[in-house]
Enzyme design. Structure first.
Site, PDB file in Angstrom:
ATOM      1  N   GLN A 135       0.832  -1.218   0.000  1.00 28.88           N
ATOM      2  CA  GLN A 135       0.000   0.000   0.000  1.00 28.88           C
ATOM      3  C   GLN A 135       0.865   1.266   0.000  1.00 28.88           C
ATOM      4  OE1 GLN A 135      -3.520   0.109  -0.121  1.00 28.88           O
ATOM      5  NE2 GLN A 135      -3.051  -1.968  -0.722  1.00 28.88           N
ATOM      6  N   GLY A 213      20.382 -14.034  -1.089  1.00 25.95           N
ATOM      7  CA  GLY A 213      19.302 -13.047  -1.041  1.00 25.95           C
ATOM      8  C   GLY A 213      18.581 -13.135   0.292  1.00 25.95           C
ATOM      9  N   ASP A 236      23.751 -11.055   0.507  1.00 26.75           N
ATOM     10  CA  ASP A 236      22.796 -10.130  -0.131  1.00 26.75           C
ATOM     11  C   ASP A 236      23.565  -8.967  -0.731  1.00 26.75           C
ATOM     12  OD1 ASP A 236      20.340  -8.424  -0.620  1.00 26.75           O
ATOM     13  OD2 ASP A 236      19.398 -10.023   0.518  1.00 26.75           O
ATOM     14  N   MET A 257      24.596 -11.986  -6.765  1.00 26.23           N
ATOM     15  CA  MET A 257      24.373 -13.411  -7.058  1.00 26.23           C
ATOM     16  C   MET A 257      24.443 -13.722  -8.550  1.00 26.23           C
ATOM     17  SD  MET A 257      20.369 -13.559  -6.075  1.00 26.23           S
ATOM     18  CE  MET A 257      19.153 -12.485  -6.834  1.00 26.23           C
ATOM     19  N   LYS A 271      14.959 -18.186  -0.423  1.00 20.69           N
ATOM     20  CA  LYS A 271      13.507 -18.004  -0.227  1.00 20.69           C
ATOM     21  C   LYS A 271      13.072 -16.723  -0.931  1.00 20.69           C
ATOM     22  CE  LYS A 271      10.229 -17.185   3.483  1.00 20.69           C
ATOM     23  NZ  LYS A 271      10.516 -15.744   3.558  1.00 20.69           N
ATOM     24  N   HIS A 275      11.423 -16.448  -7.686  1.00 24.09           N
ATOM     25  CA  HIS A 275      10.191 -15.822  -8.177  1.00 24.09           C
ATOM     26  C   HIS A 275      10.376 -14.335  -8.531  1.00 24.09           C
ATOM     27  CE1 HIS A 275       8.131 -14.043  -4.296  1.00 24.09           C
ATOM     28  NE2 HIS A 275       9.361 -13.639  -4.415  1.00 24.09           N
TER      29      HIS A 275
HETATM   30  C1  LIG Z   1      12.098 -10.936  -2.115  1.00 23.15           C
HETATM   31  S1  LIG Z   1      13.522 -10.611  -1.177  1.00 23.15           S
HETATM   32  C2  LIG Z   1      13.652 -12.112  -0.210  1.00 23.15           C
HETATM   33  C3  LIG Z   1      14.420 -11.920   1.059  1.00 23.15           C
HETATM   34  C4  LIG Z   1      14.522 -13.170   1.941  1.00 23.15           C
HETATM   35  N1  LIG Z   1      15.106 -14.293   1.232  1.00 23.15           N
HETATM   36  C5  LIG Z   1      13.179 -13.545   2.496  1.00 23.15           C
HETATM   37  O1  LIG Z   1      12.571 -14.515   2.046  1.00 23.15           O
HETATM   38  O2  LIG Z   1      12.715 -12.852   3.413  1.00 23.15           O
HETATM   39  C6  LIG Z   1      14.815 -10.768  -2.364  1.00 23.15           C
HETATM   40  C7  LIG Z   1      16.200 -10.516  -1.839  1.00 23.15           C
HETATM   41  O3  LIG Z   1      17.129 -10.672  -2.917  1.00 23.15           O
HETATM   42  C8  LIG Z   1      18.140  -9.704  -2.765  1.00 23.15           C
HETATM   43  N2  LIG Z   1      18.813  -9.484  -4.054  1.00 23.15           N
HETATM   44  C9  LIG Z   1      18.309  -8.853  -5.145  1.00 23.15           C
HETATM   45  N3  LIG Z   1      19.223  -8.804  -6.125  1.00 23.15           N
HETATM   46  C10 LIG Z   1      20.356  -9.404  -5.624  1.00 23.15           C
HETATM   47  C11 LIG Z   1      21.654  -9.667  -6.164  1.00 23.15           C
HETATM   48  N4  LIG Z   1      21.948  -9.311  -7.406  1.00 23.15           N
HETATM   49  N5  LIG Z   1      22.551 -10.323  -5.391  1.00 23.15           N
HETATM   50  C12 LIG Z   1      22.239 -10.690  -4.117  1.00 23.15           C
HETATM   51  N6  LIG Z   1      21.006 -10.486  -3.563  1.00 23.15           N
HETATM   52  C13 LIG Z   1      20.083  -9.841  -4.308  1.00 23.15           C
HETATM   53  C14 LIG Z   1      17.361  -8.495  -2.273  1.00 23.15           C
HETATM   54  O4  LIG Z   1      18.209  -7.508  -1.715  1.00 23.15           O
HETATM   55  C15 LIG Z   1      16.394  -9.128  -1.296  1.00 23.15           C
HETATM   56  O5  LIG Z   1      16.928  -9.186  -0.002  1.00 23.15           O
END
Ligand SMILES: C[S@@+](CC[C@H](N)C(=O)[O-])C[C@H]1O[C@@H](n2cnc3c(N)ncnc32)[C@H](O)[C@@H]1O
Length: 371
Positions: A135, A213, A236, A257, A271, A275
């Site tokens: 929101q 991540g 991350d 990553m 996790k 997606h």
């Molecule tokens: C949807 S969040 C999920 C966070 C955690 N795994 C959870 O389930 O609570 C996606 C994560 O991927 C990380 N992320 C995005 N691009 C990334 C990259 N290129 N390398 C490492 N991490 C990345 C983001 O910073 C974020 O913390």
């Protein structure tokens, strides 16, 4: 003349389909009202008042917003609206005069079990920050108006159309939004990881787990708390790791990553990562995981799983709703996947065996084995 409690039943016709259609088009009131009540600390005030608390709007205002000038009529309307959705419980007492005619109505409100998930609880976790993220006026709300454009022109991605950059870049430039987003992820992880750890036993023989991540390491801290023999590596982006709190048993590593992921783990946990990305990006991430793992290592991925066939009994169609959040809020080809699609990706990345081990609500725990 009718009065409260004595209203005669009037003839009423209801066409369920017509009413459901009207419900559909007025539904935006619900997340709007919930976010307003969350911003007003109403759910916390009720939770703090105790398990059996039933408070009037005035009592709630006093506890949630001390010293503030309150429009009681507006607050009452919001409370009643969410009570009509079984989120709060409205308890009505009418007090009559000596002839028994009702003269006053007192409404009290209590938390229904579902509302407990909206109480900001750093220990137990909460969905409230996810609600506030969805929101958020300066971020996600604007993306909806571009959803149809993305269908008409595949160069248009709703989030980038609204903000000129993808959600991850947006987070880097908007620390306040990033904070709420990371809290949303952590709140969700705390709720779901406990349930996943009850259902999934694949961490028992793991010594070092790398959470790719991992955000604020909410999932990792629960994994290492459940299995103290496991060392956790939280990986991350640098701007996330920079503000990540230190946690016992967890080492923080920053990087990208898409370039590489840390080695040294016999399992890689991800996790809500696959997606976030299109197939090509997922392949890169999975190949980097493959490289980082020893011969008998495995990736443990957790994502909402789309049903192959819509089954109203199993609750799975809700994953289709979550999938539209991915479409609207992420411009990197983000999507939920079916089991078949995940297996295809895993095999293409070089893994020998890919299998869904268990499911918790919409979340599937999928193992990708090298051997
Ligand atoms: C949807 S969040 C999920 C966070 C955690 N795994 C959870 O389930 O609570 C996606 C994560 O991927 C990380 N992320 C995005 N691009 C990334 C990259 N290129 N390398 C490492 N991490 C990345 C983001 O910073 C974020 O913390």
């Amino acid at each position: 003349m009718g009065s409260v409690g004595e209203t005669e039943k009037v003839p009423t016709t209801i066409d369920r389909v017509r009413l459901d259609a009207f419900q559909l088009v007025t539904m935006s009131a619900l997340p709007g009202a919930l976010a307003a009540l969350a911003r007003l600390n109403i759910f916390e005030a009720l939770a703090k008042a105790g398990d059996d608390a039933q408070l009037t709007a005035a009592e709630l205002a006093e506890r949630a917003l001390p010293g503030k000038s309150i429009n009681m009529s507006y607050l009452s309307r919001l409370l009643r609206m969410v009570s009509g959705k079984n989120i709060l419980r409205e308890v009505v007492t009418t007090t009559g005069d000596k002839n028994g005619a009702p003269v006053a109505v007192e409404r009290r409100y209590a938390l229904e079990p579902i509302a407990r998930f909206l109480v900001d609880d750093p220990e137990r976790g909460s969905f409230v920050h996810l609600l506030l993220t969805y929101q958020s006026p300066g971020a996600f709300l604007q993306t909806w108006e571009h959803l149809h454009e993305s269908v008409l022109d595949d160069a248009i991605q709703p989030f980038a159309r609204a903000h000129g950059m993808n959600a991850w870049e947006f987070g880097k430039h908007n620390p306040q939004f990033d904070k709420v987003f990371n809290k949303a992820m952590a709140g969700n992880s705390k709720i779901y990881m406990r349930a996943i750890l009850d259902a999934y036993h694949g961490f028992e023989d793991v010594k070092v787990v790398v959470d790719v991540g991992g955000g604020f390491a909410a999932a990792l801290s629960l994994i290492t708390a459940r299995y103290p023999h496991i060392k956790g590596i939280n990986f991350d982006q640098p701007h996330v790791i920079d503000v990540c709190p230190e946690l016992p048993g967890v080492e923080h590593v920053s990087g990208n990553m898409f370039e590489s992921v840390p080695s040294g783990g016999d399992a890689i946990f991800m996790k809500y990562i696959l997606h976030d990305w299109d197939d090509e990006s997922c392949l890169k991430i999975l190949k980097n995981c493959y490289q980082a793992l020893p011969a008998h290592g495995k990736v443990i991925a957790v994502d909402n799983m789309l049903p192959e066939i819509i089954d109203f009994e199993g609750g799975d169609p809700m994953a289709l709703q979550v999938d539209i959040h991915m479409l609207a809020f992420n411009d990197s080809g983000a999507r939920e996947r079916t089991e078949r699609e995940l297996v295809k990706l895993g095999l293409a990345a070089g893994f020998n065996k890919v299998k869904v081990v268990c499911k918790v609500d919409l979340l599937a725990v999928t193992e990708f084995h090298k051997a």
